[in-house]
Write a protein that holds these residues in place. Structure first.
Motif, PDB file in Angstrom:
ATOM      1  N   UNK A 123      -3.255  -1.562   6.291  1.00  0.00           N
ATOM      2  CA  UNK A 123      -2.013  -1.464   6.940  1.00  0.00           C
ATOM      3  C   UNK A 123      -0.955  -2.509   6.846  1.00  0.00           C
ATOM      4  N   UNK A 124      -1.283  -3.361   5.945  1.00  0.00           N
ATOM      5  CA  UNK A 124      -0.057  -4.457   5.636  1.00  0.00           C
ATOM      6  C   UNK A 124       0.469  -4.475   4.209  1.00  0.00           C
ATOM      7  N   UNK A 125      -0.303  -3.577   3.378  1.00  0.00           N
ATOM      8  CA  UNK A 125       0.057  -3.657   1.883  1.00  0.00           C
ATOM      9  C   UNK A 125       0.867  -2.717   1.490  1.00  0.00           C
ATOM     10  N   UNK A 126       1.906  -2.581   0.777  1.00  0.00           N
ATOM     11  CA  UNK A 126       2.788  -1.592   0.327  1.00  0.00           C
ATOM     12  C   UNK A 126       2.332  -0.770  -0.626  1.00  0.00           C
ATOM     13  N   UNK A 127       1.400  -1.263  -1.580  1.00  0.00           N
ATOM     14  CA  UNK A 127       0.899  -0.124  -2.722  1.00  0.00           C
ATOM     15  C   UNK A 127       0.043   0.606  -1.694  1.00  0.00           C
ATOM     16  N   UNK A 128      -0.872   0.243  -0.744  1.00  0.00           N
ATOM     17  CA  UNK A 128      -1.563   1.067   0.071  1.00  0.00           C
ATOM     18  C   UNK A 128      -0.740   2.097   0.629  1.00  0.00           C
ATOM     19  N   UNK A 129       0.380   1.691   1.487  1.00  0.00           N
ATOM     20  CA  UNK A 129       1.151   2.671   1.976  1.00  0.00           C
ATOM     21  C   UNK A 129       1.747   3.672   1.217  1.00  0.00           C
ATOM     22  N   UNK A 130       2.148   3.251  -0.104  1.00  0.00           N
ATOM     23  CA  UNK A 130       2.472   4.372  -1.282  1.00  0.00           C
ATOM     24  C   UNK A 130       1.303   5.372  -1.486  1.00  0.00           C
TER      25      UNK A 130
END
Length: 109
Positions: free
Chosen positions: A31-38
């Protein structure tokens, strides 16, 4: 897209059994990773229930021990973000980071 939350190690046995009836997706999300969010956003935008896959969502920050158990149970080294496609109790497809795509999942099913 209707995620089923993966919040206990006991659910992994149920997922294995369930995967004998239809494929199951596990999405491991930080939940704190921008790649994961994308990657999560891309999966949700392209998702189709017609694929016949039941999706599970694992919040890695809240449930890291479950990710460790997934690595043991399915023999797939931990990555984040990561998707695993489970069929007949085994992981038949996995992808991480920018390789996560609905198209890749469709081809694996």
């Amino acid at each position: 897209m209707n995620w089923n939350k993966l919040t206990s190690e006991a659910q992994l046995d149920a997922i294995k059994e369930e995967s004998a009836r239809h494929p199951v997706l596990i999405f491991k999300h930080s939940t704190t990773c921008s790649i994961s969010a994308m990657a999560l956003s891309r999966m949700e935008r392209n998702w189709s229930e017609q694929l016949g896959v039941k999706p599970y969502y694992l919040d890695l920050l809240a449930n890291r021990p479950i990710s460790n158990k997934i690595e043991q149970e399915f023999g797939v080294e931990h990555e984040s973000p990561q998707v695993l496609l489970i069929k007949n109790g085994s992981c038949i497809y996995d992808a991480s980071h920018m390789a996560i795509s609905f198209t890749g999942l469709q081809q694996a099913v």
